[in-house]
Write an enzyme that holds these catalytic residues in place. Structure first.
Site, PDB file in Angstrom:
ATOM      1  N   GLU A  12     -64.892  -2.487  16.008  1.00  0.00           N
ATOM      2  CA  GLU A  12     -66.103  -2.984  16.668  1.00  0.00           C
ATOM      3  C   GLU A  12     -65.874  -3.216  18.152  1.00  0.00           C
ATOM      4  O   GLU A  12     -66.795  -3.152  18.947  1.00  0.00           O
ATOM      5  CB  GLU A  12     -66.467  -4.346  16.092  1.00  0.00           C
ATOM      6  CG  GLU A  12     -67.076  -4.319  14.745  1.00  0.00           C
ATOM      7  CD  GLU A  12     -67.383  -5.737  14.356  1.00  0.00           C
ATOM      8  OE1 GLU A  12     -68.550  -6.079  14.348  1.00  0.00           O
ATOM      9  OE2 GLU A  12     -66.450  -6.491  14.088  1.00  0.00           O
ATOM     10  N   ASP A 216     -71.444  -4.707   2.657  1.00  0.00           N
ATOM     11  CA  ASP A 216     -71.288  -4.641   1.197  1.00  0.00           C
ATOM     12  C   ASP A 216     -72.167  -5.722   0.595  1.00  0.00           C
ATOM     13  O   ASP A 216     -72.743  -6.531   1.306  1.00  0.00           O
ATOM     14  CB  ASP A 216     -69.804  -4.864   0.816  1.00  0.00           C
ATOM     15  CG  ASP A 216     -69.265  -6.172   1.386  1.00  0.00           C
ATOM     16  OD1 ASP A 216     -68.590  -6.116   2.428  1.00  0.00           O
ATOM     17  OD2 ASP A 216     -69.554  -7.246   0.833  1.00  0.00           O
TER      18      ASP A 216
HETATM   19  N1  SAH Z   1     -59.508  -4.560   5.278  1.00  0.00           N
HETATM   20  C1  SAH Z   1     -59.937  -5.239   6.462  1.00  0.00           C
HETATM   21  C2  SAH Z   1     -60.065  -6.707   6.201  1.00  0.00           C
HETATM   22  C3  SAH Z   1     -61.271  -7.037   5.479  1.00  0.00           C
HETATM   23  S1  SAH Z   1     -61.538  -8.738   5.369  1.00  0.00           S
HETATM   24  C4  SAH Z   1     -58.974  -4.955   7.561  1.00  0.00           C
HETATM   25  O1  SAH Z   1     -58.017  -4.261   7.342  1.00  0.00           O
HETATM   26  O2  SAH Z   1     -59.166  -5.401   8.684  1.00  0.00           O
HETATM   27  C5  SAH Z   1     -63.269  -8.705   5.463  1.00  0.00           C
HETATM   28  C6  SAH Z   1     -63.853  -8.986   6.825  1.00  0.00           C
HETATM   29  O3  SAH Z   1     -65.232  -8.670   6.805  1.00  0.00           O
HETATM   30  C7  SAH Z   1     -63.762 -10.422   7.201  1.00  0.00           C
HETATM   31  O4  SAH Z   1     -63.560 -10.503   8.582  1.00  0.00           O
HETATM   32  C8  SAH Z   1     -65.125 -10.999   6.767  1.00  0.00           C
HETATM   33  O5  SAH Z   1     -65.656 -11.838   7.755  1.00  0.00           O
HETATM   34  C9  SAH Z   1     -66.047  -9.815   6.579  1.00  0.00           C
HETATM   35  N2  SAH Z   1     -66.625  -9.578   5.232  1.00  0.00           N
HETATM   36  C10 SAH Z   1     -67.324  -8.444   4.905  1.00  0.00           C
HETATM   37  N3  SAH Z   1     -67.723  -8.476   3.631  1.00  0.00           N
HETATM   38  C11 SAH Z   1     -67.283  -9.643   3.101  1.00  0.00           C
HETATM   39  C12 SAH Z   1     -67.363 -10.240   1.801  1.00  0.00           C
HETATM   40  N4  SAH Z   1     -67.964  -9.610   0.805  1.00  0.00           N
HETATM   41  N5  SAH Z   1     -66.766 -11.441   1.613  1.00  0.00           N
HETATM   42  C13 SAH Z   1     -66.138 -12.052   2.628  1.00  0.00           C
HETATM   43  N6  SAH Z   1     -66.023 -11.541   3.878  1.00  0.00           N
HETATM   44  C14 SAH Z   1     -66.588 -10.357   4.143  1.00  0.00           C
END
Ligand code: SAH
Length: 252
Positions: A12, A216
């Site tokens: 981003e 998601d």
């Molecule tokens: N795989 C990613 C990390 C994902 S953690 C990486 O390698 O960087 C998920 C991130 O997206 C967090 O910053 C959170 O704020 C957001 N997020 C998106 N969907 C989410 C969900 N279902 N539950 C919690 N956080 C979520």
């Protein structure tokens, strides 16, 4: 007035760094901070890192070391509210921590010693961010030819829940919402950082606003939807929304 733009993920942030005028990279607290100008505004860009503690550290460093006077957060989130679909955008009105529970000493979800559960976003900055999000999402410049609920994607505004958990199960999401609803909390989306940044901004008395693209539905598909979405859609949205906001903000 220095505006901090806090991104949840490197994908981003990349487009913003490319646009930065007079960029200077600085290191602090094991993090990179990019100072420069966007659309004539002094800005500092940072990655929040993941989770509440990491995000609070980043926010505090932005304020203390980089003199940020307002913070705008872009990221992705899991949709919880009915009708909050993948590809939609949510501008937060307030945040709470869905994993805070010091009961029976304090009411469930209340932050001890603050006497409050909800940390509000700044009404004025959030209104501008909502306008920027609406303008960006209808912009023909945004190519959105994927299967993500286009072209009826919506921009919502409402409460968001944060906690140190990637909510990635249908039953987990249902249970979480039932527990929250029982306390009158009805979040549109769930993520992992916003409430921490909102609390830091509350402590320092500086305006905070946050926008999240829904990556998601916090269900059994969440881990599959998430990675592709971040790269292909959320980063494009975040860039467009921040650009629009910076164009709208009055210059001082
Ligand atoms: N795989 C990613 C990390 C994902 S953690 C990486 O390698 O960087 C998920 C991130 O997206 C967090 O910053 C959170 O704020 C957001 N997020 C998106 N969907 C989410 C969900 N279902 N539950 C919690 N956080 C979520």
């Amino acid at each position: 007035m220095t505006t901090a733009i806090l991104s949840a993920l490197a994908d981003e942030q990349r487009g913003l760094i490319e646009q930065l005028k007079n960029p200077i990279k600085m290191l602090r607290a094991g993090r990179e901070f990019w100072c420069g100008e966007l659309h004539g505004h002094p800005v500092v860009l940072a990655l929040s890192k993941i989770g509440k503690v990491a995000a609070a550290t980043t926010a505090t460093t932005l304020i203390e070391a980089f003199k940020a006077q307002r913070i705008v957060f872009t990221g992705v989130a899991g949709g919880l509210g009915a009708g909050v679909k993948v590809g939609d955008v949510v501008v937060a009105t307030e945040f709470f921590q869905h994993d805070m529970d010091a009961s029976p000493l304090f009411p469930r979800y209340e932050i001890p010693l603050y006497g409050r559960t909800l940390f509000p976003c700044d009404a004025h900055l959030s209104a501008l961010l909502l306008e920027a999000a609406q303008a960006s999402c209808t912009s023909p410049e945004i190519i959105f030819d994927l299967n993500y609920s286009a072209p009826q994607r919506a921009v919502h505004s409402g409460p968001m829940a944060s906690g140190d958990r990637f909510v990635s199960g249908a039953s987990e999401s249902v249970d979480l919402q039932a527990a929250l609803h029982a306390q009158g909390l009805v979040p549109l989306a769930v993520e992992m950082e916003g409430a921490a940044v909102a609390q830091v901004c509350f402590d320092y008395g500086i305006p905070f606003a946050a926008v999240r693209t829904i990556s998601d539905r916090a269900d059994d598909q969440a881990h599959v939807d998430f990675p592709r979405f971040v790269v292909e859609v959320a980063s494009v949205y975040a860039l467009a929304i921040v650009n629009e906001l910076m164009r709208m903000l009055p210059k001082k």
